[in-house]
Write a protein that holds these residues in place. Structure first.
Motif, PDB file in Angstrom:
ATOM      1  N   ASP A 272       0.825  -1.212   0.000  1.00  0.00           N
ATOM      2  CA  ASP A 272       0.000   0.000   0.000  1.00  0.00           C
ATOM      3  C   ASP A 272       0.862   1.266   0.000  1.00  0.00           C
ATOM      4  N   PHE A 273       2.135   1.112  -0.272  1.00  0.00           N
ATOM      5  CA  PHE A 273       3.079   2.228  -0.205  1.00  0.00           C
ATOM      6  C   PHE A 273       3.404   2.729  -1.616  1.00  0.00           C
ATOM      7  N   ALA A 274       3.615   4.037  -1.747  1.00  0.00           N
ATOM      8  CA  ALA A 274       4.021   4.600  -3.042  1.00  0.00           C
ATOM      9  C   ALA A 274       4.846   5.856  -2.824  1.00  0.00           C
ATOM     10  N   VAL A 275       5.754   6.103  -3.745  1.00  0.00           N
ATOM     11  CA  VAL A 275       6.516   7.351  -3.772  1.00  0.00           C
ATOM     12  C   VAL A 275       6.293   7.991  -5.135  1.00  0.00           C
ATOM     13  N   VAL A 276       5.917   9.277  -5.120  1.00  0.00           N
ATOM     14  CA  VAL A 276       5.646   9.997  -6.360  1.00  0.00           C
ATOM     15  C   VAL A 276       6.486  11.251  -6.382  1.00  0.00           C
ATOM     16  N   GLU A 277       7.173  11.492  -7.487  1.00  0.00           N
ATOM     17  CA  GLU A 277       7.911  12.750  -7.628  1.00  0.00           C
ATOM     18  C   GLU A 277       6.959  13.838  -8.101  1.00  0.00           C
ATOM     19  N   VAL A 278       7.055  15.001  -7.501  1.00  0.00           N
ATOM     20  CA  VAL A 278       6.202  16.130  -7.867  1.00  0.00           C
ATOM     21  C   VAL A 278       7.118  17.299  -8.207  1.00  0.00           C
ATOM     22  N   SER A 279       7.220  17.643  -9.458  1.00  0.00           N
ATOM     23  CA  SER A 279       8.117  18.723  -9.878  1.00  0.00           C
ATOM     24  C   SER A 279       7.429  19.562 -10.936  1.00  0.00           C
ATOM     25  N   SER A 280       7.438  20.850 -10.733  1.00  0.00           N
ATOM     26  CA  SER A 280       6.853  21.753 -11.718  1.00  0.00           C
ATOM     27  C   SER A 280       7.806  21.910 -12.889  1.00  0.00           C
ATOM     28  N   PRO A 281       7.308  22.322 -14.059  1.00  0.00           N
ATOM     29  CA  PRO A 281       8.201  22.529 -15.205  1.00  0.00           C
ATOM     30  C   PRO A 281       9.309  23.532 -14.907  1.00  0.00           C
ATOM     31  N   GLU A 282       9.012  24.543 -14.073  1.00  0.00           N
ATOM     32  CA  GLU A 282      10.037  25.530 -13.739  1.00  0.00           C
ATOM     33  C   GLU A 282      11.177  24.891 -12.959  1.00  0.00           C
ATOM     34  N   GLU A 283      10.812  23.987 -12.038  1.00  0.00           N
ATOM     35  CA  GLU A 283      11.846  23.318 -11.247  1.00  0.00           C
ATOM     36  C   GLU A 283      12.685  22.387 -12.108  1.00  0.00           C
ATOM     37  N   LEU A 284      12.047  21.735 -13.082  1.00  0.00           N
ATOM     38  CA  LEU A 284      12.772  20.805 -13.929  1.00  0.00           C
ATOM     39  C   LEU A 284      13.790  21.512 -14.808  1.00  0.00           C
ATOM     40  N   ALA A 285      13.577  22.809 -15.059  1.00  0.00           N
ATOM     41  CA  ALA A 285      14.537  23.570 -15.862  1.00  0.00           C
ATOM     42  C   ALA A 285      15.856  23.739 -15.132  1.00  0.00           C
ATOM     43  N   VAL A 286      15.802  23.667 -13.806  1.00  0.00           N
ATOM     44  CA  VAL A 286      17.021  23.770 -13.007  1.00  0.00           C
ATOM     45  C   VAL A 286      17.536  22.361 -12.748  1.00  0.00           C
ATOM     46  N   VAL A 287      18.558  21.971 -13.496  1.00  0.00           N
ATOM     47  CA  VAL A 287      19.002  20.581 -13.477  1.00  0.00           C
ATOM     48  C   VAL A 287      19.442  20.138 -12.091  1.00  0.00           C
TER      49      VAL A 287
ATOM     50  N   TYR B 171      19.178  30.592 -20.167  1.00  0.00           N
ATOM     51  CA  TYR B 171      20.035  29.665 -19.444  1.00  0.00           C
ATOM     52  C   TYR B 171      19.320  29.078 -18.238  1.00  0.00           C
ATOM     53  N   ALA B 172      19.686  27.846 -17.915  1.00  0.00           N
ATOM     54  CA  ALA B 172      19.179  27.170 -16.714  1.00  0.00           C
ATOM     55  C   ALA B 172      20.327  27.007 -15.731  1.00  0.00           C
ATOM     56  N   LEU B 173      20.048  27.275 -14.459  1.00  0.00           N
ATOM     57  CA  LEU B 173      21.039  27.044 -13.411  1.00  0.00           C
ATOM     58  C   LEU B 173      21.114  25.544 -13.138  1.00  0.00           C
ATOM     59  N   VAL B 174      22.292  24.974 -13.301  1.00  0.00           N
ATOM     60  CA  VAL B 174      22.485  23.544 -13.045  1.00  0.00           C
ATOM     61  C   VAL B 174      22.881  23.306 -11.594  1.00  0.00           C
ATOM     62  N   LYS B 175      23.894  24.057 -11.109  1.00  0.00           N
ATOM     63  CA  LYS B 175      24.389  23.806  -9.764  1.00  0.00           C
ATOM     64  C   LYS B 175      25.157  25.012  -9.254  1.00  0.00           C
ATOM     65  N   LEU B 176      25.050  25.242  -7.957  1.00  0.00           N
ATOM     66  CA  LEU B 176      25.851  26.239  -7.250  1.00  0.00           C
ATOM     67  C   LEU B 176      26.460  25.555  -6.039  1.00  0.00           C
ATOM     68  N   VAL B 177      27.758  25.777  -5.813  1.00  0.00           N
ATOM     69  CA  VAL B 177      28.416  25.208  -4.643  1.00  0.00           C
ATOM     70  C   VAL B 177      29.331  26.274  -4.055  1.00  0.00           C
ATOM     71  N   ARG B 178      29.375  26.340  -2.717  1.00  0.00           N
ATOM     72  CA  ARG B 178      30.183  27.369  -2.060  1.00  0.00           C
ATOM     73  C   ARG B 178      30.833  26.814  -0.808  1.00  0.00           C
ATOM     74  N   LEU B 179      32.064  27.227  -0.563  1.00  0.00           N
ATOM     75  CA  LEU B 179      32.788  26.957   0.680  1.00  0.00           C
ATOM     76  C   LEU B 179      33.312  28.294   1.178  1.00  0.00           C
ATOM     77  N   VAL B 180      32.710  28.829   2.242  1.00  0.00           N
ATOM     78  CA  VAL B 180      33.039  30.142   2.787  1.00  0.00           C
ATOM     79  C   VAL B 180      32.958  31.162   1.654  1.00  0.00           C
ATOM     80  N   GLY B 181      34.095  31.676   1.170  1.00  0.00           N
ATOM     81  CA  GLY B 181      34.060  32.691   0.123  1.00  0.00           C
ATOM     82  C   GLY B 181      34.363  32.176  -1.260  1.00  0.00           C
ATOM     83  N   ILE B 182      34.517  30.854  -1.436  1.00  0.00           N
ATOM     84  CA  ILE B 182      34.820  30.265  -2.746  1.00  0.00           C
ATOM     85  C   ILE B 182      33.516  29.708  -3.318  1.00  0.00           C
ATOM     86  N   MET B 183      33.071  30.264  -4.451  1.00  0.00           N
ATOM     87  CA  MET B 183      31.777  29.860  -5.011  1.00  0.00           C
ATOM     88  C   MET B 183      31.924  29.555  -6.497  1.00  0.00           C
ATOM     89  N   LEU B 184      31.199  28.540  -6.946  1.00  0.00           N
ATOM     90  CA  LEU B 184      31.190  28.145  -8.354  1.00  0.00           C
ATOM     91  C   LEU B 184      29.746  27.986  -8.800  1.00  0.00           C
TER      92      LEU B 184
END
Length: 849
Positions: A19-34, A275-288
């Protein structure tokens, strides 16, 4: 601040049943952000719970475990699960009122399971869930499921692989599902080996940018930098350093400037593309930040981000690197943004930072059984950042004269990075384009004038962009003088990279040929390997000294083989904690060979047991071949005792260097120091002589040293200092002030029982707001611990009196030393960290009464 298991409580239980299920719920806007988070809805009968899972391998592992549990349920659809494990949590949690509907509704509903529940397939899209597009729905959903019967035969599995979408993420996910074993690993490896048969190259443009913003907020448009190309690039990889120089950012990795600079980047991307934002990563002041044209977003997969700090003790994130890896079509790409050690004379420290980043920055793989992926194991590596290499052997006037003449070729010959690359000390195999722009550091903020401060820094090309890989052509490499926000100028490079794309017909033909060949040889022979040797000995291993020997495996059998180091009976891991096999698991094709590094490294957690022979320096590794036999590998050696990892009380008993003492004498003294009733004929030292040597050296030589306890030392010098303390030779400590300072921090960190013993931790927290109560706790410590605490506090007060020169302040000193002198016996939460700092600050602002 990261949330730990101590911060959460069990509130609800949803059983994984039919009786268990998992469903992904993502709007088209969210899917644009990889690289966006994954939203999933978990349901059980009438109950629903929506979760937001952070993008990355942790969420994939969670969803994979859910899928595995669901598969187990499907294997026995008529068997009613009892969920007996729930009782364990009910007994241990205070107050069962925290449960919303467990266990009564759970037990009541277990008898109503529906064995005819509809089942759907699982694949890996958006962190483990397949996205099914519906024409009449704005949301996209998929149900987690794996039907073991549908994958029971070899033909079914091969069909599933063959019919899968030809993106690396889908192939990798399918081939690493539990239903696939050695055969499918071989298919995957053969596909990779024959990649040229079904791929072709297509060029894409990558814009790489790096900018040290010196802690400033954005004050001007970034378009002169980010939109400088005639045509919009396909990818943007934009790196920042010194995003925030505040103490809050340094200690708590939190800054509002992340949003400010991200917004500025978004507004400055090329206006002729979306453009779509794929990923942002930061360590203190170093950001990519990684952006991709929206039409390419669907071909980006396996996105992972990691960080590594190379600051003091290898932990602080004021220096280090952030990195993003991803697959684009069939090419693996890694982008690194680093900020290396400063100051013109510290090029060796910069070399060490680079090597630390390469060895310590590892990405989790889609298949959790595979070892982490290092930076260099990618088709393309793009490296940018403030590498901080300077121009040496020229004075400032000579440098400026060459700049005025635009004689950048001559000037470049004095560039430290070029010199170190020529010596093959760093960036081996990397390429940097010709530099025909003036140095990007250091300018007066808000102008194009060279540094007019008292220090009058020599101009330098601190900000660099390099690459490693095939089929890469640089179209431009330039600085952008129009931007004046910082004392650095931003730099950009436009690379045209040949990316491997899949020809689907050729892929299908190659795949089917591989399967036919495997069918012919499968089950003919059991796997077999030859080991280069089965006994390894490590002489004179030292504290925090990395040692390695190589074990070569040659596949001399008739079939490919998969190997793994396995646990011995009644042991939790395959080896002792000071030993590692790298890689611990892997695959060797027929006739192939593989080198495995057997590495030993004794750190603060393993040193105490080895210092006095409580644990022998020996182990047996069991190398297991799938469908084959086991091989036994003996690892032996001897460990040289060290003051690092030795208790304070015992060190006070030692008047001679620890390595001059017979092991039997050390063991006897260790037993006596643990026995309160034992009588020692010789009066102990007030503080360990090793501690006195380091503090005395710093007091005499480094009281005004700039960035003391904030800038790391050199690893080679740390080894020399350790040897001096452990052997008594030479008479004075070698190395720089920064190396001695870090050696002191490492010494305190390695103590088995901290300066303020664990037994007094709670009392310290309770008395942190009352100075007199804090002093009372210290007066209760064992005498040697009390002496050490007061000695260190007095030294640190002297340091703070010279803060104008050494740039230390009360918060920095309290944060660094409170974490070492007053450690928690368990996990420490944010509030406790604040209390330990408050406790220690009382002793930095005034001496004991």
């Amino acid at each position: 601040m990261a949330i730990t298991a101590d911060d959460v409580s069990l509130e609800d239980i949803i059983p994984i049943s039919l009786d268990f299920a998992v469903v992904e719920v993502s709007s088209p806007e969210e899917l644009a952000v990889v690289g966006a988070d994954t939203r999933v809805r978990i349901s059980y009968q009438e109950e629903e719970l929506e979760l937001r899972l952070p993008f990355g391998s942790h969420s994939r592992c969670f969803l994979s475990e859910v899928n595995r549990a669901w598969s187990d349920v499907c294997k026995s659809p008529t068997q009613v699960p009892k969920f007996e494990w729930v009782n364990r949590y009910l007994k241990t949690i205070r107050g069962q009122e925290v449960f919303k509907h467990v266990p009564a509704p759970l037990i009541a509903t277990l008898t109503k399971l529906n064995p005819e529940r509809k089942q759907e397939k699982l694949s890996d899209k958006k962190g483990g869930l397949e996205t099914q597009k519906g024409s009449n729905s704005a949301t996209q959903k998929s149900r987690v499921h794996a039907n073991p019967e549908s994958l029971s035969s070899r033909e079914d599995r091969d069909d599933l692989v063959r019919s899968s979408s030809h993106t690396p993420s889908n192939k990798a996910q399918i081939l690493t599902m539990p239903q696939f074993g050695l055969r499918d690993t071989l298919i995957k490896c053969e596909l990779l080996k024959n990649e040229e048969l079904y791929t072709y190259l297509e060029n894409f443009s990558f814009f790489l940018g790096t900018y040290n913003v010196n802690g400033q907020a954005p004050k001007e448009s970034l378009r002169p930098w980010l939109s400088c190309t005639l045509n919009p690039p396909d990818m943007y990889c934009v790196g920042f350093q010194e995003l925030d120089l505040s103490k809050e950012a340094f200690f708590f990795n939190d800054t509002p400037k992340e949003l400010e600079w991200t917004k500025s980047v978004c507004e400055a991307l090329h206006p002729d593309a979306k453009y779509a934002l794929v990923k942002l990563v930061r360590l203190v002041g170093i950001m990519l930040i990684f952006y991709v044209k929206k039409e390419h977003a669907e071909f980006i997969s396996e996105v992972e981000a990691e960080t590594v700090g190379t600051g003091i003790m290898g932990r602080m994130g004021n220096k280090g690197a952030v990195a993003i890896r991803f697959c684009f079509h069939n090419s693996d790409i890694c982008v690194v943004n680093s900020h290396l050690a400063a100051h013109i004379e510290e090029y060796e420290r910069r070399n060490q930072d680079y090597k630390d980043i390469c060895s310590r920055l590892l990405f989790r793989q889609l298949d959790p059984t595979q070892p982490p992926l290092p930076i260099m194991k990618h088709d393309v590596v793009l490296w940018l950042g403030d590498l901080n290499y300077r121009i040496s052997d020229l004075d400032v006037d000579d440098v400026k004269e060459l700049i005025t003449k635009k004689d950048f070729g001559t000037l470049h010959s004095f560039d430290q990075l070029k010199q170190q690359i020529d010596k093959e000390a760093v960036f081996d195999g990397f390429v940097e384009g010709d530099i025909d722009f003036q140095p990007t550091y250091k300018y007066d903020t808000g102008s194009d004038k060279w540094d007019t401060s008292e220090k009058c820094r020599v101009p330098a090309w601190c900000d660099r962009i390099l690459w490693k890989g095939k089929n890469i052509v640089q179209k431009h490499y330039q600085s952008h003088m129009a931007l004046k926000t910082s004392d650095h100028k931003p730099v950009s490079s436009l690379l045209i990279i040949g990316i491997k794309r899949v020809n689907e017909e050729a892929y299908k033909k190659t795949f089917e040929e591989i399967v036919r060949n495997i069918d012919k040889m499968e089950n003919e022979c059991i796997p077999s390997v030859t080991l280069s040797k089965q006994e390894f000995h490590f002489d004179n291993v030292k504290f925090m000294e990395h040692r390695a020997q190589t074990l070569n495996l040659l596949n001399d059998g008739q079939v490919p083989c998969r190997f793994e180091f396995i646990q011995k009976p009644n042991e939790l891991t395959y080896c002792k904690p000071w030993l590692t096999a790298n890689p611990p698991t892997g695959f060797i094709p027929q006739g192939g060979s593989l080198d495995i590094d057997l590495e030993v490294f004794v750190n603060r957690s393993t040193a105490p047991e080895l210092n006095f022979g409580k644990q022998n320096f020996e182990d047996i590794l069991v190398l297991h071949l799938e469908r084959g036999k086991d091989y036994f590998i003996a690892v032996t050696g001897n460990y040289l005792p060290s003051c690092y990892g030795t208790p304070i009380g015992l060190l006070c008993q030692l008047r001679e260097p620890i390595q001059d003492m017979p092991l039997e004498t050390l063991c006897e003294l260790a037993e006596m120091s643990g026995d309160k009733n034992a009588v020692n004929a010789e009066k102990p030292l007030q503080i360990p002589k090793e501690l006195w040597m380091m503090v005395d050296h710093l007091f005499r030589n480094a009281i005004k040293q700039e960035d003391i306890f904030q800038q790391p030392g050199l690893r080679s010098e740390l080894g020399e200092i350790r040897d001096c303390l452990d052997t008594g030779m030479p008479d004075s400590l070698p190395g720089s002030n920064h190396s001695v300072a870090e050696a002191l921090l490492l010494f305190l960190d390695a103590l088995p029982d901290p300066v303020i013993p664990y037994a007094y931790y709670q009392q310290c927290l309770e008395s942190c707001s009352d100075a007199s109560q804090c002093e009372k706790v210290i007066s209760m410590l064992p005498q040697c611990h009390q002496n050490v605490f007061n000695y260190l506090a007095a030294f640190l007060r002297e340091l703070l009196k010279n803060s104008a020169s050494n740039r230390l302040d009360l918060n920095i000193v309290a944060t660094i030393f409170a974490s070492l002198l007053l450690k928690s016996p368990a996990k420490q939460d944010f509030a406790e960290k604040r209390k330990t700092q408050e406790f220690f600050q009382h002793f930095l602002t005034q001496g004991p009464c």
